[in-house]
Design an enzyme around this catalytic site. Structure first.
Site, PDB file in Angstrom:
ATOM      1  N   SER A 185     -13.319  -5.730   5.699  1.00  0.00           N
ATOM      2  CA  SER A 185     -12.868  -4.545   6.423  1.00  0.00           C
ATOM      3  C   SER A 185     -13.918  -3.904   7.317  1.00  0.00           C
ATOM      4  O   SER A 185     -13.570  -3.184   8.256  1.00  0.00           O
ATOM      5  CB  SER A 185     -12.362  -3.494   5.434  1.00  0.00           C
ATOM      6  OG  SER A 185     -13.397  -3.069   4.554  1.00  0.00           O
ATOM      7  N   HIS A 213      -6.691  -6.126   3.955  1.00  0.00           N
ATOM      8  CA  HIS A 213      -6.769  -5.923   5.408  1.00  0.00           C
ATOM      9  C   HIS A 213      -6.200  -7.109   6.186  1.00  0.00           C
ATOM     10  O   HIS A 213      -6.301  -7.135   7.411  1.00  0.00           O
ATOM     11  CB  HIS A 213      -8.220  -5.655   5.819  1.00  0.00           C
ATOM     12  CG  HIS A 213      -8.721  -4.336   5.329  1.00  0.00           C
ATOM     13  ND1 HIS A 213      -8.619  -3.179   6.069  1.00  0.00           N
ATOM     14  CD2 HIS A 213      -9.310  -3.987   4.158  1.00  0.00           C
ATOM     15  CE1 HIS A 213      -9.127  -2.171   5.380  1.00  0.00           C
ATOM     16  NE2 HIS A 213      -9.555  -2.638   4.208  1.00  0.00           N
ATOM     17  N   LYS A 243      -1.822   0.077   3.965  1.00  0.00           N
ATOM     18  CA  LYS A 243      -2.507  -0.084   5.245  1.00  0.00           C
ATOM     19  C   LYS A 243      -1.486  -0.487   6.308  1.00  0.00           C
ATOM     20  O   LYS A 243      -0.812   0.368   6.867  1.00  0.00           O
ATOM     21  CB  LYS A 243      -3.661  -1.065   5.099  1.00  0.00           C
ATOM     22  CG  LYS A 243      -4.760  -0.516   4.175  1.00  0.00           C
ATOM     23  CD  LYS A 243      -5.907  -1.470   4.000  1.00  0.00           C
ATOM     24  CE  LYS A 243      -7.044  -0.839   3.200  1.00  0.00           C
ATOM     25  NZ  LYS A 243      -6.682  -0.481   1.805  1.00  0.00           N
TER      26      LYS A 243
END
Length: 395
Positions: A185, A213, A243
């Site tokens: 990330s 991610h 996310k």
């Protein structure tokens, strides 16, 4: 407050501030979209992990509202008592379909996934090979398992092979696992999954990829493992619902037997109230959106590639990112914090990232363009970057 505690806290906070490692937390007075408002100031938001802009998507909001009306705001219990609702089962079936696995289990957060899954599989008779830049939740999950933790140089497949050979041939461990982020990330680089699979098969390693991610970002949205076409070769795929999917929670996807085990051995599943019904339904709808079309995924990559190219052309060090994650690496922690402050004053919200999130001396401003940003927003942000970069002598 006890004096010893007071002394510890005062000294520790003062030390953080003296080393430019203290993080000020600011509250948004708006939704977390491409533009945000903080203390009455409207800012271009480049700090969010809301990769696809789904956190304020109308379809998700409508589904969440209807679900709350039917089920209430909370699940009322842990999953194993009577906190499992049909919306939770629907979510897990949808995750498994999305990730191309036999089954999946949902947790309250991505952090909980790593705390649960690693410790449920590994124990003090085992060893874990762990990439040196793995996320804090992976590190804590490994510690909780009490397995022997063997660090592997970041993305160094030769080091992985050497340590896998040593661990498996030593006779000291019953099981050996290799664990890695799918997308890292802070730098935006991607795990070398084909090579990982090759080494794992050679040395009979359990494979574990945390794709927090990568989910929604890689593999046309289905993640880093799917990007390489190796869904059947990775034992545990971990991801978040918070996310790219824009909601909250996490999941583990894998074989039916793995998921059956985690439902009786994953401690956060057993001892913490389950995801709220509204969140579970909204996350399911987010996956539906990704499975219907790659439009948001494609726009994310278009914006990410554009921002990276423009910042690199200005002379900024953006590292070796292979994803829309765009670090501007500045080095000194004080410079990173000052750079972020000046961006904020000019109208761009991009937080500085310093130790312990990244190694000392690699302070940076982490930028995350999303599918919701317009080219006009990005152009304005790039112009501000140029102004601040010249002012502070970075470019």
């Amino acid at each position: 407050m006890v004096q010893k505690l007071q002394e510890f806290l005062s000294e520790a906070i003062a030390e953080k501030k003296a080393k430019n490692l203290y993080n000020e937390i600011e509250a948004l007075s708006s939704a977390n979209g491409p533009m945000i408002e903080i203390n009455g100031q409207e800012l271009i938001n480049l700090s969010s992990n809301n990769y696809l802009g789904l956190a304020k998507e109308e379809r998700l909001k409508e589904v969440a509202k209807k679900t709350i009306d039917k089920y209430g705001v909370g699940a009322g219990a842990v999953r194993t008592i009577n906190g499992t609702m049909d919306v939770h089962n629907d979510l897990e079936k949808k995750i498994a379909e999305f990730k191309h696995t036999e089954a999946a289990i949902a947790f309250q957060s991505g952090f909980n996934c790593n705390m649960a899954a690693v410790s449920a599989i590994m124990n003090k008779e085992d060893a874990i090979l762990s990439d040196a830049l793995n996320h804090a939740s992976i590190i804590d999950g490994c510690r909780l398992s009490r397995a022997k933790i063997i660090p592997v140089k970041h993305q160094d497949m030769d080091d992985l092979r050497e340590k896998a050979k040593e661990a498996t041939e030593s006779g000291l461990y019953k099981k050996v696992m290799y664990i890695s982020d799918g997308v890292f990330s802070m730098d935006g680089d991607v795990a070398k999954i084909p090579e990982i699979v090759e080494i794992a098969e050679e040395f009979n390693l359990i494979t574990y990829i945390d794709d927090a991610h990568g989910s929604g970002v890689m593999g046309k949205g289905a993640g880093t493992v799917k990007h390489f076409g190796l869904s059947d070769k990775i034992d545990l795929q971990i991801g978040t619902l918070s996310k790219a999917l824009g909601v909250v929670g996490g999941y583990v996807a894998g074989s039916q037997e793995l998921i059956d085990w985690l439902k009786v051995a994953g401690r956060p599943f057993l001892f913490s109230t389950s995801l709220t019904p509204g969140d579970a339904a909204a996350a399911t709808e987010a996956i539906n959106i990704l499975m219907e079309s790659t439009e948001l995924h494609d726009r994310l990559w278009e914006n990410g590639n554009y921002l990276k190219a423009e910042l690199k052309a200005l002379g900024f060090n953006i590292g070796n990112s292979e994803t829309p994650i765009t670090p501007v690496i500045l080095g000194e922690e004080k410079l990173a914090q000052e750079f972020s402050k000046r961006l904020r004053e000019e109208g761009v919200y991009a937080k500085s990232i310093v130790f312990p999130t990244v190694p000392l001396g690699t302070g940076r401003v982490r930028n995350m363009p999303t599918a919701a940003h317009t080219k006009e927003m990005l152009d304005k942000a790039i112009a501000i970057y140029e102004k601040v970069g010249k002012e502070l002598g970075v470019i």
